[in-house]
Design an enzyme around this catalytic site. Structure first.
Site, PDB file in Angstrom:
ATOM      1  N   SER A 142       0.851  -1.189   0.000  1.00 59.84           N
ATOM      2  CA  SER A 142       0.000   0.000   0.000  1.00 59.84           C
ATOM      3  C   SER A 142       0.887   1.240   0.000  1.00 59.84           C
ATOM      4  O   SER A 142       2.048   1.184   0.423  1.00 59.84           O
ATOM      5  CB  SER A 142      -0.883   0.010   1.252  1.00 59.84           C
ATOM      6  OG  SER A 142      -1.532   1.253   1.431  1.00 59.84           O
ATOM      7  N   TYR A 155      -2.082  -0.803  10.409  1.00 58.84           N
ATOM      8  CA  TYR A 155      -2.169  -1.089   8.973  1.00 58.84           C
ATOM      9  C   TYR A 155      -0.933  -0.593   8.242  1.00 58.84           C
ATOM     10  O   TYR A 155      -0.319  -1.325   7.456  1.00 58.84           O
ATOM     11  CB  TYR A 155      -3.416  -0.434   8.386  1.00 58.84           C
ATOM     12  CG  TYR A 155      -3.567  -0.656   6.897  1.00 58.84           C
ATOM     13  CD1 TYR A 155      -3.968  -1.888   6.394  1.00 58.84           C
ATOM     14  CD2 TYR A 155      -3.310   0.377   5.993  1.00 58.84           C
ATOM     15  CE1 TYR A 155      -4.105  -2.093   5.032  1.00 58.84           C
ATOM     16  CE2 TYR A 155      -3.451   0.175   4.630  1.00 58.84           C
ATOM     17  CZ  TYR A 155      -3.845  -1.051   4.152  1.00 58.84           C
ATOM     18  OH  TYR A 155      -3.974  -1.256   2.793  1.00 58.84           O
TER      19      TYR A 155
END
Length: 261
Positions: A142, A155
């Protein structure tokens, strides 16, 4: 990379980026092993791509956030007599909010799925690829991997792990005939935000098909990692241009909860 008559295993394949990988690689002639919790969605995907492309799709409904799930998946694949040529570790999720206010169980599941299961599956399926002298491991990271992300601290940290792990793996595999690639999407139009919440969406959302196209182009070039989308690439460069403290302040401001309309 030629996907004809190869077998690709895709985790998190029932929706979003995972389903887009399944459709594109089936169109390129790859058989599939699709894994996710929702058997109904996997069966619908199976019917769709088998009818459209004449490939074989094996459905494995499985919660990969559970301890031992990677070993169970490997067992099921081996029992079917399937040799995995390409592994796409796409399954993952995020939570939004302060660490101090988080559910410890949910956080542990997030770390397990995003990091432990990804690593476990890689180490289970990679040796056979190396032995055959061809294959690929594609890990979905990501843009959150490039800087700390307040309110998505866990995350961001898990995706930094995925990026570092995959780039190191790509170096180890040089000359083996097997490639490793970390694809780093930004906000993408998927059900991801149904889980984490709309407050986590930053920037213009890209389409899953664009992420897949970026992945395959980078794989052809043998790159260890790639960021999807020009604007996302520019954003990931910013931590190199300003101090760590400034980067953190910007990230905090961007993820600050918005007032209700």
């Amino acid at each position: 990379m030629d996907f004809t008559r190869k077998t690709t295993l895709i985790t998190g394949a029932s929706t979003g980026i995972g389903a887009a990988y399944a459709r594109e690689l089936a169109a390129r002639g790859s058989d599939l092993v699709v894994v996710a919790r929702s058997e109904d969605r996997l069966r619908a995907l199976q019917e769709e791509v088998e009818a459209a492309h004449g490939v074989t799709v094996h459905v494995v409904p499985l919660d990969l956030a559970r301890p031992g799930a990677a070993a169970e998946l490997q067992r099921r694949v081996e029992e079917s007599g399937t040799a995995v040529d390409v592994l796409i570790n796409n399954a993952g999720f995020a939570t939004f909010g302060a660490v101090a206010a988080s559910d410890p169980t949910r956080i542990a599941e997030q770390v397990h799925l995003n990091c432990s299961t990804l690593t476990d599956l890689t180490t289970r399926f990679l040796p056979a690829m190396v032995e055959r002298g061809h294959g690929a491991v594609i890990n979905v990271a990501s843009t959150a991997a490039f800087q700390p992300v307040p309110r998505m601290a866990v995350y961001g940290a898990t995706k930094a792990y995925v990026l570092s792990f995959t780039e190191a793996l790509a170096s180890e595999l040089r000359g083996s005939g097997v490639r490793a690639l970390a694809i780093c999407p930004g906000a993408t139009d998927t059900p991801f935000f149904e889980v984490v919440g709309e407050q986590a969406a930053v920037g213009v959302r890209r389409r899953p098909e664009q992420v897949v196209a970026t992945t395959l182009a980078a794989l052809r070039k043998g790159r260890p990692s790639v960021v999807d989308g020009l604007l996302n690439r520019l954003v990931t460069l910013s931590p190199r241009l300003v101090s760590r403290r400034t980067t953190l302040a910007i990230a905090e401001r961007v993820t600050r909860p918005r007032p209700a309309a």
